[in-house]
Design a protein around this motif. Sequence first.
Motif, short mmCIF file in Angstrom:
data_model
loop_
_atom_site.label_atom_id
_atom_site.label_comp_id
_atom_site.label_asym_id
_atom_site.label_seq_id
_atom_site.Cartn_x
_atom_site.Cartn_y
_atom_site.Cartn_z
N GLN A 1 0.88 -1.17 0.00
CA GLN A 1 0.00 0.00 0.00
C GLN A 1 0.92 1.22 0.00
OE1 GLN A 1 -4.04 -0.96 1.90
NE2 GLN A 1 -2.59 -1.43 3.52
N SER B 1 0.83 -1.99 -7.11
CA SER B 1 -0.37 -2.04 -6.26
C SER B 1 -1.65 -2.29 -7.04
CB SER B 1 -0.50 -0.72 -5.51
OG SER B 1 -0.73 0.34 -6.44
N GLY C 1 -4.01 -3.37 -4.13
CA GLY C 1 -3.46 -2.64 -2.99
C GLY C 1 -3.73 -1.15 -3.15
N LEU C 2 -3.44 -0.41 -2.12
CA LEU C 2 -3.68 1.03 -2.11
C LEU C 2 -2.52 1.76 -2.78
CD1 LEU C 2 -5.42 3.42 -0.98
CD2 LEU C 2 -3.94 3.34 1.04
#
Length: 1031
Positions: A622, A644, A648-649
């Motif tokens: 992230q 990401s 993911g962030l």
Amino acid sequence: VQSNRSTSFSGNGNGVSNGDHRAVRASVVSAFGHDTLDRVPHIDLYRNAGSISGHRAVRPSLQELHDVFQKGGDISVPDTLADDEESSEGFPSDDLESAVPVEKKKGGPIKFGWIKGVLVRCMLNIWGVMLFIRLSWVFGQAGWGLGIVVILLSCVVTTITGLSMSAICTNGIVRGGGAYYLISRSLGPEFGGSIGLIFAFANAVAVSMYVVGFAETVVQLLDYDSIMVDPLNDIRIIGCITVVLLLGISLAGMAWEAKAQIVLLVILLAAIVNVFVGTFIPATETKKTQGFFNYQANIFMENFTPDFRGAESFFSVFAIFFPAATGILAGANISGDLKDPQAAIPKGTLWAILITALLSLCLSAACVVRDATGNMTSFINNTFMPAEDCNGPSVAACELGYNFSSCVTNPDSCKFGSMHNFQVMTMVSGFGPLIIAGTFSATLSSALASLVSAPKVFQALCKDNIYTALHFFAKGSGKNNEPIRGYVLTFLISVAFILIGDLNVIAPIISNFFLASYALINFSCFHASYAKSPGWRPAYKFYNMWLSLVGAVLCCVVMFVINWWAALLTYGIEILLYIYVTVKKPNVNWGSSTQAVTFVSAVSNALSLSGIEEHVKNFRPQIIVLTGSVRTRPALLDLAHSLSKTYGLCLTSEVFVGPRWKVLQEMNAGMEKNQLWLHKNKRKAFYTAVASDDFRQGADALLQSSGLGRLKPNILMMGFKRDWRSADTQAIKNYVGVLHDAFDFEYGTLVLRVPQGLDMSQFVEEEEEMMKAAKEQEAQEKEVMSNGAKGKGRFRKSKNSSQQVLTTRVSVCSPPPPQEAKINDMLLEASTQFQKKQSKGTIDVWWLFDDGGLTLLLPYILTTRKKWKDCKLRIFVAGQPGRTEQDKEDMKTLLIKFRINCSDINVIDDLHIGPKSDNWKAFEDMIEPFRLHEGGKDKARSEALREESPWMITDEELSSFEEKTNLQVRLNELLREKSSSANLIIVSMPIARKESVSDHLYMAWLDTLTKNLPPTLLIRGNHKSVLTFYS
């Protein structure tokens, strides 16, 4: 906040504005006793720009109220927006409201009230072809017991839908488009766009159904000698002629169509009354032979039970009857032509359902038998026969002196009775021709209503431009914006289905299409209620979200009950259209309940994650990326996005350095702009920004406060500072300080270096300047064209201004020198290198220090992406001399346990060797400008130099970290030797101890380590495991 600007107000205390746009506005002066920029609450402040019901007033921004004295100048806030302006909230100028005009202008568009616009239309559409030519058949098949159930079940579906529709209609201003508008504004363009096409098509097909019913009645009234070809083809011919005439009435305008509807309603009501009157007139002998005996208890009881014949069943009869109830949307479909749709649609629709349901129940067959021959020979001399002597299908008729038993032995001989004669209502009535007129009225009024509804709904759909290929049909004509092109298309569809000629084939198809619309209206009400959005505040309170859900489910069930393959076809078409709209992503934002539910789900999921302890198996990168503006460092953003992407962030961040009051406006303006760019360019990332006095403070704020619960960054990614040698001392201190802060906050840290550099800000600025110049030139040219005939002086001024714009644009676009152009081309190409699919090659991972596995995990994640799937991992690890094979086997075992594949493992056992003299000399030359050289001086002088330049590299520091410095130079030699052809190099990043290693020495380490290499990513994890081999 006070101001000396008094021109915005009347000053006379009577609330009358001096502006031309508004006749009356509450005076702020009289309300507060002094002049102020603040506005009192008023409806005009909440309109959209370009509103048809009034001009949108402008309230001052918070910044204008807050900063007016600080900036030391008066602020002029216009009272209203022009029609072509855009609101401060970013709403398009397209008017999304349809309210009652303040003053009705002569010759303006015609608007209808709830009776003429909704009640009359819904009643006429419900009392369609089924009332006079199918209702008796329904009661004949199902009996009046189940017949009432059929009617009530239909009313349950339509009533629940009416309640849901009433709630949606009263939750804001309603424009034209009927069911499409309600569904699209509630559930979004995906659902609205898919059902809008189906609903418009259903209305077009409904025209053919009603016209076929009319033609069927005409053919049955004709003598055998009057038939032109044969009954089926005659229905087709009469139907086509009829729809042409209806098209002519529709094209004449809504006023003529409304007048025609009133005339048809009067005829229809007279016909219904005529039926009731006829049931009390004593039956003639002829009518008795045709099965009509007035009200008789035995007929009433005989007709109570069902008598389904052939392939008919309860559900098939329901499928035939249900289209009679589908007229409830006739008023909503012309919502754009109603004076007050919010009040008219609920009131007119629900009253229409109630009235038509009661009258349909009253017309149950209690005085007509199911089978009758119509022959006088069926009369029995004695007027009453015992029940035991009667047999056959009509025992009640036998008891009354008529023997219709031949209907069993010879069914073709039975042409009368509720099962055989579709014109039972004509026979029962007191005056038969009036029933024929009523039949014509019912069928033609329903056909006319559908012929108007389909183009109106279709036009609203096309105006929203959800299907760009259909935008041709959005154009309207005349003061009522009549959809002429839509009328023609509806006409063609109707004619095509008229050629089918069989009412029983058309009716189930219509039922499924309308039921799909009803299901989504009910689901829209449920969904909006379930989302609990503060914007869901319907004025109509007599609804229930769970009842709406039951209604939606009931509609879906009934669709399959009526016709399973038609239901599957309807769902299939809707799903395909939904997918199409979802992929196309129309540029509209209607604040749908889908967005509200998505928000609620996001908050709920984030909260549920917060209560779960993190586990190494669920680790995801992230990343917070210090990109600046999202367009400034595209290569940095692209690589972070690859790491990401979706899973993911990724948080792109920008620090605006400077006094807050100076940078705040630029920061706020860039928030939405940057996020829209990310969305448009399909970057699954967020954008955030902070304003700070210096870069480190801003980055520190981002590192500490970014994220939400478990959705919090765990990796910091930034670009390498190429200009560190020429940058001022404070800039270097801030840059290295950010790295120190990341380590302090236990962030994994990534630094990307690309040979050509990452910063593309100069190209972005030039592009924006060029676009701005082009817009100014276009505006100047429009002004020249519009004012060319209004005076030479003004024309000459505009021409000069336009020439200045052109000169500016030429200066911006002038070609750079050849050498600079070559560098620019290389930089542009480098900025897009991570957007392209990577050629076959390697990702070289120099995993020198165990940092928890982040240095190994990130390159593995890259190889799972499509753009990097052709790249193989090569692992380089440090080893002791003489243990090369053992170290290699150990690493191979570890990788197998981690289930990470690599093409090669290299053990570097000569890291301890000193670097080459020329490379060491290059390093010394690099740091020479930043060295203090205090070693050869006395102690006092040395202390003085250190106090004077504490940031410089001391001889003592170089001596203390000589081995680490040698390692960076030596590593660069090995990297150039072994990884110069790699697509990407990943290297463990060295850490500088706080207060021990100076900022310039640390930058020299990073520079030396990564210079003259392909794209290189320095990685240092937070020394917490992100890899595990346990299940």
